[in-house]
Design a protein around this motif. Structure first.
Motif, PDB file in Angstrom:
ATOM      1  N   ALA A   1      39.826  46.472   4.237  1.00  0.00           N
ATOM      2  CA  ALA A   1      38.589  45.921   3.680  1.00  0.00           C
ATOM      3  C   ALA A   1      37.865  46.949   2.822  1.00  0.00           C
ATOM      4  O   ALA A   1      37.367  46.633   1.737  1.00  0.00           O
ATOM      5  CB  ALA A   1      37.673  45.431   4.798  1.00  0.00           C
ATOM      6  N   VAL A   2      37.818  48.200   3.282  1.00  0.00           N
ATOM      7  CA  VAL A   2      37.153  49.256   2.510  1.00  0.00           C
ATOM      8  C   VAL A   2      37.926  49.550   1.232  1.00  0.00           C
ATOM      9  O   VAL A   2      37.338  49.701   0.155  1.00  0.00           O
ATOM     10  CB  VAL A   2      36.972  50.530   3.364  1.00  0.00           C
ATOM     11  CG1 VAL A   2      36.473  51.691   2.518  1.00  0.00           C
ATOM     12  CG2 VAL A   2      36.009  50.267   4.495  1.00  0.00           C
ATOM     13  N   GLU A   3      39.254  49.622   1.328  1.00  0.00           N
ATOM     14  CA  GLU A   3      40.060  49.888   0.138  1.00  0.00           C
ATOM     15  C   GLU A   3      39.928  48.773  -0.887  1.00  0.00           C
ATOM     16  O   GLU A   3      39.897  49.029  -2.094  1.00  0.00           O
ATOM     17  CB  GLU A   3      41.521  50.110   0.529  1.00  0.00           C
ATOM     18  CG  GLU A   3      41.760  51.434   1.211  1.00  0.00           C
ATOM     19  CD  GLU A   3      43.189  51.636   1.657  1.00  0.00           C
ATOM     20  OE1 GLU A   3      43.976  50.651   1.681  1.00  0.00           O
ATOM     21  OE2 GLU A   3      43.535  52.778   1.999  1.00  0.00           O
TER      22      GLU A   3
ATOM     23  N   ALA B   1      28.773  52.107   6.995  1.00  0.00           N
ATOM     24  CA  ALA B   1      27.605  52.129   6.113  1.00  0.00           C
ATOM     25  C   ALA B   1      27.506  50.861   5.268  1.00  0.00           C
ATOM     26  O   ALA B   1      26.404  50.383   4.984  1.00  0.00           O
ATOM     27  CB  ALA B   1      27.651  53.358   5.214  1.00  0.00           C
ATOM     28  N   MET B   2      28.645  50.309   4.846  1.00  0.00           N
ATOM     29  CA  MET B   2      28.637  49.111   4.010  1.00  0.00           C
ATOM     30  C   MET B   2      28.823  47.831   4.817  1.00  0.00           C
ATOM     31  O   MET B   2      28.976  46.757   4.256  1.00  0.00           O
ATOM     32  CB  MET B   2      29.730  49.214   2.939  1.00  0.00           C
ATOM     33  CG  MET B   2      29.493  50.302   1.941  1.00  0.00           C
ATOM     34  SD  MET B   2      30.627  50.274   0.539  1.00  0.00           S
ATOM     35  CE  MET B   2      32.202  50.536   1.299  1.00  0.00           C
TER      36      MET B   2
ATOM     37  N   ILE C   1      27.216  44.442  -9.211  1.00  0.00           N
ATOM     38  CA  ILE C   1      26.193  45.491  -9.336  1.00  0.00           C
ATOM     39  C   ILE C   1      25.675  45.879  -7.963  1.00  0.00           C
ATOM     40  O   ILE C   1      25.525  47.075  -7.655  1.00  0.00           O
ATOM     41  CB  ILE C   1      25.050  45.007 -10.259  1.00  0.00           C
ATOM     42  CG1 ILE C   1      25.536  44.914 -11.697  1.00  0.00           C
ATOM     43  CG2 ILE C   1      23.845  45.930 -10.165  1.00  0.00           C
ATOM     44  CD1 ILE C   1      24.569  44.217 -12.634  1.00  0.00           C
ATOM     45  N   ARG C   2      25.428  44.899  -7.116  1.00  0.00           N
ATOM     46  CA  ARG C   2      24.938  45.173  -5.754  1.00  0.00           C
ATOM     47  C   ARG C   2      25.964  45.957  -4.948  1.00  0.00           C
ATOM     48  O   ARG C   2      25.624  46.907  -4.245  1.00  0.00           O
ATOM     49  CB  ARG C   2      24.610  43.861  -5.053  1.00  0.00           C
ATOM     50  CG  ARG C   2      23.979  44.041  -3.687  1.00  0.00           C
ATOM     51  CD  ARG C   2      23.839  42.723  -2.953  1.00  0.00           C
ATOM     52  NE  ARG C   2      25.087  42.027  -2.758  1.00  0.00           N
ATOM     53  CZ  ARG C   2      25.997  42.341  -1.816  1.00  0.00           C
ATOM     54  NH1 ARG C   2      25.784  43.343  -1.021  1.00  0.00           N
ATOM     55  NH2 ARG C   2      27.095  41.629  -1.703  1.00  0.00           N
ATOM     56  N   LYS C   3      27.247  45.595  -5.066  1.00  0.00           N
ATOM     57  CA  LYS C   3      28.299  46.314  -4.347  1.00  0.00           C
ATOM     58  C   LYS C   3      28.420  47.759  -4.834  1.00  0.00           C
ATOM     59  O   LYS C   3      28.644  48.669  -4.034  1.00  0.00           O
ATOM     60  CB  LYS C   3      29.636  45.589  -4.512  1.00  0.00           C
ATOM     61  CG  LYS C   3      29.737  44.326  -3.709  1.00  0.00           C
ATOM     62  CD  LYS C   3      31.072  43.646  -3.935  1.00  0.00           C
ATOM     63  CE  LYS C   3      31.188  42.366  -3.146  1.00  0.00           C
ATOM     64  NZ  LYS C   3      32.479  41.689  -3.373  1.00  0.00           N
ATOM     65  N   SER C   4      28.273  47.970  -6.131  1.00  0.00           N
ATOM     66  CA  SER C   4      28.342  49.319  -6.683  1.00  0.00           C
ATOM     67  C   SER C   4      27.175  50.172  -6.188  1.00  0.00           C
ATOM     68  O   SER C   4      27.358  51.342  -5.830  1.00  0.00           O
ATOM     69  CB  SER C   4      28.342  49.247  -8.212  1.00  0.00           C
ATOM     70  OG  SER C   4      28.402  50.530  -8.768  1.00  0.00           O
TER      71      SER C   4
ATOM     72  N   GLU D   1      37.642  47.133  -6.072  1.00  0.00           N
ATOM     73  CA  GLU D   1      36.805  46.198  -6.812  1.00  0.00           C
ATOM     74  C   GLU D   1      35.705  46.937  -7.579  1.00  0.00           C
ATOM     75  O   GLU D   1      35.464  46.672  -8.763  1.00  0.00           O
ATOM     76  CB  GLU D   1      36.195  45.195  -5.837  1.00  0.00           C
ATOM     77  CG  GLU D   1      35.434  44.068  -6.471  1.00  0.00           C
ATOM     78  CD  GLU D   1      34.909  43.095  -5.426  1.00  0.00           C
ATOM     79  OE1 GLU D   1      34.492  41.999  -5.842  1.00  0.00           O
ATOM     80  OE2 GLU D   1      34.898  43.406  -4.220  1.00  0.00           O
ATOM     81  N   VAL D   2      35.062  47.900  -6.930  1.00  0.00           N
ATOM     82  CA  VAL D   2      33.996  48.672  -7.572  1.00  0.00           C
ATOM     83  C   VAL D   2      34.574  49.581  -8.663  1.00  0.00           C
ATOM     84  O   VAL D   2      33.985  49.735  -9.732  1.00  0.00           O
ATOM     85  CB  VAL D   2      33.200  49.477  -6.519  1.00  0.00           C
ATOM     86  CG1 VAL D   2      32.250  50.460  -7.180  1.00  0.00           C
ATOM     87  CG2 VAL D   2      32.423  48.531  -5.622  1.00  0.00           C
TER      88      VAL D   2
END
Length: 161
Positions: free
Chosen positions: A26-28, A144-145, A83-86, A33-34
């Motif tokens: 999931a993190v990768e 954290a995310m 933008i929010r994910k970044s 994506e970012v």
């Protein structure tokens, strides 16, 4: 030899059963994506055919199909989401140590896409240390995310038998 710094995030979540492989995936996925958004930007989708201005009622449901409107809404929502994910990734990266931040940037966010053994050679650390730092950084980013995935507990009632 110095004492190893422990992260505050891991102290509180160390007792929870986190599914390591699913969380890492999931993190990768989020990092990829970012990275693509930061390097390429957002590509808006365009309608291949402009819809007529007259409403066409389909079947007995009287539903109006609005492809141009749906596409415009999707473009705005998707770009806002990226933008929010970044921004969330930037905030999460600030919580990492300097070594963890460098490992994540080299492994996932840089343009060059170099192999891990080259990165650990340039950083002057062993391959094992590099992998350990990377694994702890991924868990910290997941927490954290809020991307951590917990293991299912199927043994709830079996302990009393």
């Amino acid at each position: 030899m110095g004492r190893r710094r422990t992260n505050i995030l891991l102290k509180t979540y160390n007792t929870l059963p986190i599914n390591q492989s699913a969380t890492r995936a999931a993190v990768e996925e989020r990092l990829e994506e970012v990275r693509q958004y930061r390097q390429l930007g957002f590509f808006r989708q365009e309608a291949s055919i402009t819809a007529s201005y007259e409403p066409r009622y389909h079947g007995s449901t009287f539903v109006i199909n609005k492809p141009s409107e749906n596409l415009a809404i999707r473009n705005v929502d998707k770009e806002t989401e990226l933008i929010r994910k970044s921004e969330l990734l930037d905030k999460a990266m600030k919580l990492l140590t300097a070594d963890q931040r460098e490992v994540i940037e080299r492994s996932y966010l840089d343009d060059e896409g170099e192999y891990d053994f080259i990165s650990c050679g340039e950083m002057g650390i062993s391959d094992r240390t590099y992998r350990r730092i990377k694994a702890s950084a991924i868990i910290n980013l997941a927490i954290a995310m809020r991307l951590e995935i917990y293991e299912e507990q199927n043994n709830v009632g079996q302990a009393n038998r």
